[in-house]
Design a protein around this motif. Sequence first.
Motif, PDB file in Angstrom:
ATOM      1  N   LEU A 631      -4.821 -26.733  78.544  1.00  0.00           N
ATOM      2  CA  LEU A 631      -4.498 -26.607  77.123  1.00  0.00           C
ATOM      3  C   LEU A 631      -3.962 -27.925  76.559  1.00  0.00           C
ATOM      4  O   LEU A 631      -4.315 -28.337  75.444  1.00  0.00           O
ATOM      5  CB  LEU A 631      -3.471 -25.495  76.919  1.00  0.00           C
ATOM      6  CG  LEU A 631      -4.012 -24.079  76.795  1.00  0.00           C
ATOM      7  CD1 LEU A 631      -2.895 -23.068  76.947  1.00  0.00           C
ATOM      8  CD2 LEU A 631      -4.737 -23.888  75.475  1.00  0.00           C
ATOM      9  N   GLU A 632      -3.115 -28.578  77.328  1.00  0.00           N
ATOM     10  CA  GLU A 632      -2.565 -29.856  76.875  1.00  0.00           C
ATOM     11  C   GLU A 632      -3.646 -30.923  76.796  1.00  0.00           C
ATOM     12  O   GLU A 632      -3.686 -31.733  75.857  1.00  0.00           O
ATOM     13  CB  GLU A 632      -1.446 -30.298  77.823  1.00  0.00           C
ATOM     14  CG  GLU A 632      -0.746 -31.596  77.420  1.00  0.00           C
ATOM     15  CD  GLU A 632      -0.022 -31.506  76.090  1.00  0.00           C
ATOM     16  OE1 GLU A 632       0.390 -32.569  75.572  1.00  0.00           O
ATOM     17  OE2 GLU A 632       0.130 -30.388  75.542  1.00  0.00           O
ATOM     18  N   LYS A 634      -6.793 -30.424  76.141  1.00  0.00           N
ATOM     19  CA  LYS A 634      -7.619 -30.162  74.954  1.00  0.00           C
ATOM     20  C   LYS A 634      -6.830 -30.396  73.663  1.00  0.00           C
ATOM     21  O   LYS A 634      -7.408 -30.761  72.638  1.00  0.00           O
ATOM     22  CB  LYS A 634      -8.157 -28.731  74.991  1.00  0.00           C
ATOM     23  CG  LYS A 634      -9.073 -28.447  76.171  1.00  0.00           C
ATOM     24  CD  LYS A 634     -10.203 -29.453  76.266  1.00  0.00           C
ATOM     25  CE  LYS A 634     -11.057 -29.233  77.503  1.00  0.00           C
ATOM     26  NZ  LYS A 634     -12.071 -30.319  77.690  1.00  0.00           N
ATOM     27  N   ARG A 635      -5.529 -30.168  73.700  1.00  0.00           N
ATOM     28  CA  ARG A 635      -4.702 -30.441  72.516  1.00  0.00           C
ATOM     29  C   ARG A 635      -4.766 -31.920  72.160  1.00  0.00           C
ATOM     30  O   ARG A 635      -4.927 -32.283  70.990  1.00  0.00           O
ATOM     31  CB  ARG A 635      -3.250 -30.031  72.771  1.00  0.00           C
ATOM     32  CG  ARG A 635      -2.339 -30.206  71.543  1.00  0.00           C
ATOM     33  CD  ARG A 635      -0.880 -30.002  71.903  1.00  0.00           C
ATOM     34  NE  ARG A 635      -0.343 -31.093  72.694  1.00  0.00           N
ATOM     35  CZ  ARG A 635       0.086 -32.253  72.180  1.00  0.00           C
ATOM     36  NH1 ARG A 635       0.023 -32.480  70.871  1.00  0.00           N
ATOM     37  NH2 ARG A 635       0.559 -33.193  72.983  1.00  0.00           N
ATOM     38  N   ALA A 638      -8.199 -32.740  70.795  1.00  0.00           N
ATOM     39  CA  ALA A 638      -8.346 -32.267  69.411  1.00  0.00           C
ATOM     40  C   ALA A 638      -7.564 -33.145  68.445  1.00  0.00           C
ATOM     41  O   ALA A 638      -8.026 -33.450  67.334  1.00  0.00           O
ATOM     42  CB  ALA A 638      -7.886 -30.813  69.315  1.00  0.00           C
ATOM     43  N   MET A 639      -6.377 -33.567  68.874  1.00  0.00           N
ATOM     44  CA  MET A 639      -5.544 -34.394  68.017  1.00  0.00           C
ATOM     45  C   MET A 639      -6.190 -35.760  67.789  1.00  0.00           C
ATOM     46  O   MET A 639      -6.199 -36.282  66.672  1.00  0.00           O
ATOM     47  CB  MET A 639      -4.160 -34.568  68.647  1.00  0.00           C
ATOM     48  CG  MET A 639      -3.166 -35.322  67.769  1.00  0.00           C
ATOM     49  SD  MET A 639      -1.508 -35.319  68.475  1.00  0.00           S
ATOM     50  CE  MET A 639      -1.780 -36.230  69.996  1.00  0.00           C
ATOM     51  N   ASP A 644      -9.500 -29.604  63.812  1.00  0.00           N
ATOM     52  CA  ASP A 644      -8.722 -28.371  63.672  1.00  0.00           C
ATOM     53  C   ASP A 644      -9.390 -27.197  64.384  1.00  0.00           C
ATOM     54  O   ASP A 644      -8.709 -26.323  64.928  1.00  0.00           O
ATOM     55  CB  ASP A 644      -8.527 -28.031  62.191  1.00  0.00           C
ATOM     56  CG  ASP A 644      -7.603 -29.021  61.494  1.00  0.00           C
ATOM     57  OD1 ASP A 644      -6.804 -29.668  62.188  1.00  0.00           O
ATOM     58  OD2 ASP A 644      -7.682 -29.147  60.257  1.00  0.00           O
ATOM     59  N   ASP A 647      -8.638 -27.273  68.017  1.00  0.00           N
ATOM     60  CA  ASP A 647      -7.231 -26.948  68.250  1.00  0.00           C
ATOM     61  C   ASP A 647      -7.003 -25.449  68.182  1.00  0.00           C
ATOM     62  O   ASP A 647      -6.206 -24.894  68.953  1.00  0.00           O
ATOM     63  CB  ASP A 647      -6.357 -27.669  67.225  1.00  0.00           C
ATOM     64  CG  ASP A 647      -4.881 -27.526  67.555  1.00  0.00           C
ATOM     65  OD1 ASP A 647      -4.508 -27.770  68.718  1.00  0.00           O
ATOM     66  OD2 ASP A 647      -4.114 -27.157  66.656  1.00  0.00           O
ATOM     67  N   GLU A 648      -7.694 -24.771  67.284  1.00  0.00           N
ATOM     68  CA  GLU A 648      -7.552 -23.316  67.193  1.00  0.00           C
ATOM     69  C   GLU A 648      -8.261 -22.606  68.338  1.00  0.00           C
ATOM     70  O   GLU A 648      -7.704 -21.707  68.973  1.00  0.00           O
ATOM     71  CB  GLU A 648      -8.110 -22.821  65.850  1.00  0.00           C
ATOM     72  CG  GLU A 648      -7.237 -23.152  64.657  1.00  0.00           C
ATOM     73  CD  GLU A 648      -7.759 -22.496  63.389  1.00  0.00           C
ATOM     74  OE1 GLU A 648      -8.394 -21.432  63.499  1.00  0.00           O
ATOM     75  OE2 GLU A 648      -7.534 -23.054  62.304  1.00  0.00           O
ATOM     76  N   ARG A 650      -9.251 -23.614  71.310  1.00  0.00           N
ATOM     77  CA  ARG A 650      -8.833 -23.869  72.683  1.00  0.00           C
ATOM     78  C   ARG A 650      -7.834 -22.818  73.173  1.00  0.00           C
ATOM     79  O   ARG A 650      -7.813 -22.479  74.365  1.00  0.00           O
ATOM     80  CB  ARG A 650      -8.207 -25.265  72.811  1.00  0.00           C
ATOM     81  CG  ARG A 650      -6.861 -25.400  72.119  1.00  0.00           C
ATOM     82  CD  ARG A 650      -6.269 -26.792  72.168  1.00  0.00           C
ATOM     83  NE  ARG A 650      -5.054 -26.866  71.361  1.00  0.00           N
ATOM     84  CZ  ARG A 650      -3.823 -26.633  71.814  1.00  0.00           C
ATOM     85  NH1 ARG A 650      -3.646 -26.325  73.100  1.00  0.00           N
ATOM     86  NH2 ARG A 650      -2.779 -26.709  71.015  1.00  0.00           N
ATOM     87  N   LYS A 651      -7.032 -22.275  72.273  1.00  0.00           N
ATOM     88  CA  LYS A 651      -5.944 -21.387  72.681  1.00  0.00           C
ATOM     89  C   LYS A 651      -6.477 -20.079  73.247  1.00  0.00           C
ATOM     90  O   LYS A 651      -6.046 -19.624  74.303  1.00  0.00           O
ATOM     91  CB  LYS A 651      -5.012 -21.137  71.487  1.00  0.00           C
ATOM     92  CG  LYS A 651      -4.358 -22.415  70.968  1.00  0.00           C
ATOM     93  CD  LYS A 651      -3.666 -22.215  69.639  1.00  0.00           C
ATOM     94  CE  LYS A 651      -3.168 -23.543  69.063  1.00  0.00           C
ATOM     95  NZ  LYS A 651      -2.597 -23.391  67.711  1.00  0.00           N
TER      96      LYS A 651
END
Length: 778
Positions: A631-632, A634-635, A638-639, A644, A647-648, A650-651
């Motif tokens: 998750l980190e 991919k965060r 995405a950043m 966006d 970022d949505e 991936r969760k």
Amino acid sequence: MKKNLIALNCAKKPNRGQAFESDLQKYNTLIREPWLADMVSRIQQGEESLKDELPIRCSHYYRFKNNHRCQADMDPESFLFQTCVDIDDASIVELTINKVRELNAQEGPWQDMLLHLEYSARKKLHIDIRIPVGMTIEEAQQAYCEALGVAYDGSCISPERFILITDASQTIYTSEHWYEVLPDEELQQRREAYLKRGLTIDGRKLKSQPMSHELKSEPMSVTQGELFPIEEKVEADACCLRAFDLCMEEAGLTERALQVEGVRHNSLVSIFSVGACRLMSKEQMVAVVKTRMPEYAEEKDCQQLINDFYQNYTEMNRPMTRRLREIHAEAFNEDLAEEDETEDAMEPAETSGKKRRLNCRQLPSGLREPVATAPESMQMNVLCSILPLAAAYADQVEVEYADERRQHLGLMSMIIGRQAGGKSCCKEGVETWLKPLSDESKEAREQEDAVKEKNKLRKANERALEVPKLPIRKVPITISNSTLLKRMKNAQGHTLVSFGEELDTLLKTNGAGNWSAKYDVYRYSFDRAEWGQDYNSDQAESGEVNVAYNWVIFGTYGAFNRCFNHENVENGLAGRILMSEMPDTRFSRIPKYKSMTAEQQEAVWKAADLLRSKSGFVDTPRLRKAIERWLEEKRIAAMKAIDDSMDELRKRSAVIAFRCAVVFHLLSGKEKESKACVDFMLVMADYTLQNQMHMLSQMMADQQAKNAPVVTISNKATFDNLPTVFTMADLKAAKGQHYAESSYRSIVSRWSSDHLVEEVPAGAYGDDKRQRWRKIVA
């Protein structure tokens, strides 16, 4: 009660590394199959290549751990105290049959020891005998061959050995005690006889490799147990060939070095020195060398070299080096032993950004069989179609996710492709997984319908029978809300399942093209949220339930776009679905599909039973750590891309992958999550996110742009007058020096909250440590 158990693989062209514990009746049914009789007949007429497709049975054990036919996974308590002697000289077969009958009838150590007698696929002979009390496999074979007056074959005594199965017409004699699990009293006597000799309860040495030649103190020469030719007894196993090749690479050799006369001996020594002999039995090594070095394999020098290494230089109890363990894991698709490494040390490597791919052979039984029948390009589609069904069987399991909240295994999947795009390749796997629930639901429906029918035919003065509230878990995808609520109320806490072959059919029943009737139910099912309805009418079902509903649906791109469009893509359902796109098969040749064998279907049903037996909290700390790192990863991606949608998405991609991995873990039967399980989760996470991004990201971006608020920059003149990268001193100069320090800080904070600026990392400008910000919009 007497039991006759056997380890066998009934498939045509079976994976010989697998053998399944079965009742002997399964063998008796197999040998009467017309296809087997036809195959044996063709082999006897000269089509010897068909031998590779014959099913197999194991001589000495009826059970292997994880059905993996190798010495390391033999269950000592399943040792049958019987062995199989081969007669490979066709000229003495009939004479030997007569001698076998004589030995079995006359007084002596071999009286009534004959268990089975049959012709092999090439009209040679297999003789199954009971091992006398206290004798090892090797000693029994040597003594029996001496009594028969035939040459003893030292390559037939490997404990994990298999025999090629022939049809019933080749059977000469079978005792009722063949493959019999001996009575407890006799088992105790036989095991104690071994223990008194310093052996294991199945007759192997306690502190050395479990290879037959180590049971003798004197060296074995080539003439005592000729290695070649091995003929039909052993074929080189694909995993062993791979292990040999990896050892060859580790030794820095090429295939050419194995063939050049003058260096072949030293090349083989180098491969053995890496540890190749510790990865397979001598019997298998013989077969592998004959495959890789056919000319050299016929020479006495090669045969003696193999004997010497296994006799003098191969100590199985000595710990493997890390590299040898890696080779073993890669060749045999098993997990590395990790007792010498901490989980924290392993995790970074597990979540690196490398391209991850599904390894079908590492899947646990139950998932592996349906996936293996599909063309390689469609294996992920099949896997995604069966995972929600597998998860439904484990509906009494609770797990903790990375956010430290507990979850159940709610999964929904969509298989999306063009018309005639091959979606039906998933159907057999889905139907096989559904069969136990379908059968149970069918029986419950029949009982329910019978009561309803009686009520229809009752007389006016008779009281109606109460319709039984039976759990009917397999429901049509087009089920109405009212009936769905009823089925959930009667499910006794279990998960309902549905399979829809056409997404369009579902849309027509749900109205308005946007799932308006049931999309809430589907969304709630992901987290077992509460849903219900309340009606005044007694004809409609009312009440509240925690939704537990897994499903699989096939559909085209057109149907998908009618389900999720720019108006409803953000309704919360899309990101909760495991989406799987079929490969583009336009203008391609027709793919070849395999049907699942009876053995493979049985493996799926056993897996379903295993998942049903699981309940309560299952702790998976390693999966939690790995998915948190993913998750980190991919965060940050995405950043960096200012994406966006990623970022949505991936969760929930992470949650879906985590739940899939829990199913993998439960089916693996391991106490802790394996490396293969973690790898599988990361593959599923990447795959889920990739498909969701492809199918949804543009819709989401369009919707977000439509709904985005117009950002009005306060202090716009000040903002415009600032350089791209600015300091607090720059802001004061642009705004003016007459404000409190807190005012300047408040301005920057507001810009940061509106994503107009971002802070520059400390140290980016060398020794100049002043705080800086970078403008994101001009």
